[in-house]
Design a protein around this motif. Structure first.
Motif, short mmCIF file in Angstrom:
data_model
loop_
_atom_site.label_atom_id
_atom_site.label_comp_id
_atom_site.label_asym_id
_atom_site.label_seq_id
_atom_site.Cartn_x
_atom_site.Cartn_y
_atom_site.Cartn_z
N SER A 49 0.85 -1.18 0.00
CA SER A 49 0.00 0.00 0.00
C SER A 49 0.89 1.24 0.00
O SER A 49 2.03 1.19 0.46
CB SER A 49 -0.90 0.01 1.24
OG SER A 49 -1.71 1.17 1.27
N ALA A 50 0.38 2.35 -0.49
CA ALA A 50 1.15 3.59 -0.52
C ALA A 50 1.27 4.21 0.87
O ALA A 50 2.19 4.97 1.13
CB ALA A 50 0.50 4.59 -1.47
N PHE A 51 0.33 3.91 1.74
CA PHE A 51 0.40 4.46 3.10
C PHE A 51 -0.26 3.49 4.05
O PHE A 51 -0.97 2.58 3.67
CB PHE A 51 -0.26 5.85 3.19
CG PHE A 51 -1.73 5.85 2.93
CD1 PHE A 51 -2.63 5.82 3.98
CD2 PHE A 51 -2.22 5.88 1.64
CE1 PHE A 51 -4.00 5.83 3.73
CE2 PHE A 51 -3.58 5.90 1.38
CZ PHE A 51 -4.47 5.86 2.44
N GLY A 52 0.01 3.69 5.32
CA GLY A 52 -0.58 2.84 6.35
C GLY A 52 0.36 2.65 7.50
O GLY A 52 1.53 3.02 7.45
N PRO A 102 12.53 -2.17 5.30
CA PRO A 102 12.65 -1.11 4.29
C PRO A 102 11.40 -0.23 4.30
O PRO A 102 10.27 -0.73 4.40
CB PRO A 102 12.77 -1.88 2.98
CG PRO A 102 13.36 -3.20 3.37
CD PRO A 102 12.77 -3.50 4.74
N THR A 103 11.63 1.06 4.25
CA THR A 103 10.55 2.03 4.45
C THR A 103 10.57 3.09 3.37
O THR A 103 11.64 3.58 2.98
CB THR A 103 10.75 2.72 5.83
OG1 THR A 103 10.75 1.73 6.86
CG2 THR A 103 9.65 3.72 6.11
N ARG A 104 9.39 3.44 2.88
CA ARG A 104 9.22 4.64 2.06
C ARG A 104 8.27 5.54 2.85
O ARG A 104 7.67 5.09 3.82
CB ARG A 104 8.67 4.29 0.68
CG ARG A 104 9.71 3.45 -0.12
CD ARG A 104 9.31 3.19 -1.54
NE ARG A 104 9.11 4.38 -2.34
CZ ARG A 104 10.09 5.04 -2.98
NH1 ARG A 104 11.33 4.67 -2.87
NH2 ARG A 104 9.80 6.09 -3.71
N TRP A 105 8.17 6.77 2.48
CA TRP A 105 7.43 7.75 3.28
C TRP A 105 6.31 8.38 2.46
O TRP A 105 6.55 8.92 1.39
CB TRP A 105 8.38 8.83 3.78
CG TRP A 105 9.44 8.32 4.70
CD1 TRP A 105 10.50 7.51 4.37
CD2 TRP A 105 9.56 8.57 6.09
NE1 TRP A 105 11.26 7.26 5.49
CE2 TRP A 105 10.71 7.91 6.56
CE3 TRP A 105 8.80 9.31 7.00
CZ2 TRP A 105 11.12 7.95 7.88
CZ3 TRP A 105 9.21 9.36 8.32
CH2 TRP A 105 10.35 8.69 8.75
N HIS A 106 5.09 8.31 2.99
CA HIS A 106 3.92 8.94 2.38
C HIS A 106 3.64 10.22 3.18
O HIS A 106 2.82 10.24 4.09
CB HIS A 106 2.72 7.99 2.41
CG HIS A 106 1.62 8.42 1.52
ND1 HIS A 106 1.59 8.15 0.17
CD2 HIS A 106 0.50 9.14 1.78
CE1 HIS A 106 0.50 8.65 -0.36
NE2 HIS A 106 -0.18 9.27 0.60
N CYS A 136 6.16 4.16 5.86
CA CYS A 136 5.31 3.06 5.42
C CYS A 136 6.16 1.84 5.04
O CYS A 136 6.86 1.86 4.03
CB CYS A 136 4.47 3.53 4.24
SG CYS A 136 3.31 2.29 3.65
N ILE A 137 6.06 0.77 5.84
CA ILE A 137 6.86 -0.44 5.58
C ILE A 137 6.27 -1.30 4.48
O ILE A 137 6.93 -2.23 4.02
CB ILE A 137 7.07 -1.28 6.85
CG1 ILE A 137 5.75 -1.86 7.36
CG2 ILE A 137 7.79 -0.47 7.93
CD1 ILE A 137 5.90 -2.95 8.40
N VAL A 138 5.05 -1.02 4.03
CA VAL A 138 4.43 -1.84 2.98
C VAL A 138 4.45 -1.17 1.61
O VAL A 138 3.91 -1.71 0.66
CB VAL A 138 2.99 -2.27 3.37
CG1 VAL A 138 3.00 -3.20 4.56
CG2 VAL A 138 2.09 -1.07 3.62
N ALA A 139 5.10 -0.01 1.49
CA ALA A 139 5.17 0.66 0.18
C ALA A 139 6.09 -0.10 -0.78
O ALA A 139 5.85 -0.10 -1.99
CB ALA A 139 5.65 2.10 0.35
N GLU A 140 7.13 -0.76 -0.27
CA GLU A 140 8.07 -1.52 -1.11
C GLU A 140 7.46 -2.83 -1.60
O GLU A 140 7.91 -3.39 -2.59
CB GLU A 140 9.35 -1.82 -0.33
CG GLU A 140 10.19 -0.61 -0.02
CD GLU A 140 10.96 -0.11 -1.21
OE1 GLU A 140 11.22 -0.87 -2.15
OE2 GLU A 140 11.29 1.09 -1.21
#
Length: 173
Positions: free
Chosen positions: A52-55, A120-124, A135-139
């Motif tokens: 997901s893009a965020f959460g 691994p984390t991306r940021w929303h 967000c750990i589920v963006a990858e």
């Protein structure tokens, strides 16, 4: 300042599917307030958190005044992420800071520090709603095996005035 332990059962109907333990510790350092959050999520069966893009963990702040995001390199000039496109989330960074200056003068903000021990984390992050969301589920999907514990840690730094670079440099200390 102190520590708080919270225990939650995630349920589907009457069936427990995740045991959650959250420890929150607060303190003051160099004029900023530090809030450490340690999540332990243990599923009772194999579990997949879908991409997901965020959460997950999210912080929101005031939405008025002049607003700016910062990362360790300075002011962030990233495009706005799209809520349906995880690939548009911002790249991983040790922290992101949201600082605002109100029309009548005061400046304040909040930083979220993401340690290397997290997945691994991306940021929303959205300036329009003053949101910081590592967000750990963006990858991609995150799988957690039955009775294995997903451990996540975050530090919030709440500050009056400009972002506290001295405290941010201290990282997880």
């Amino acid at each position: 300042f102190g520590t708080l332990m919270i225990k939650n059962d995630w349920k589907i109907g009457n069936r427990k599917v995740v045991d959650e333990q959250l420890m929150i510790t607060t303190r003051e350092k160099n004029g900023a307030y530090l809030i450490d959050l340690k999540y332990h999520l243990t599923p009772t069966e194999n579990m997949t958190l879908d991409q997901s893009a965020f959460g997950g963990f999210c912080v929101k702040s005031r939405q008025d005044g002049k607003r700016t995001f910062f990362d360790p390199t300075g002011e962030v000039q990233q495009p706005k992420p799209h809520h349906l496109k995880p690939e548009t989330d911002w790249p991983n960074a040790p922290f992101y800071d949201y600082t605002f200056t109100l029309d009548d003068g005061p400046t304040a903000g909040i930083s979220v520090v993401n340690p290397l021990s997290n997945p691994p984390t991306r940021w929303h992050n959205l300036i329009s709603i003053a949101m910081i969301n590592p967000c750990i589920v963006a990858e991609g999907p995150v799988k957690i095996a039955k009775d294995q514990t997903l451990k996540l840690e975050y530090r919030l730094i709440v500050h009056d005035g400009k972002r506290p670079d001295d405290v941010l440099r201290l990282g997880r200390n």
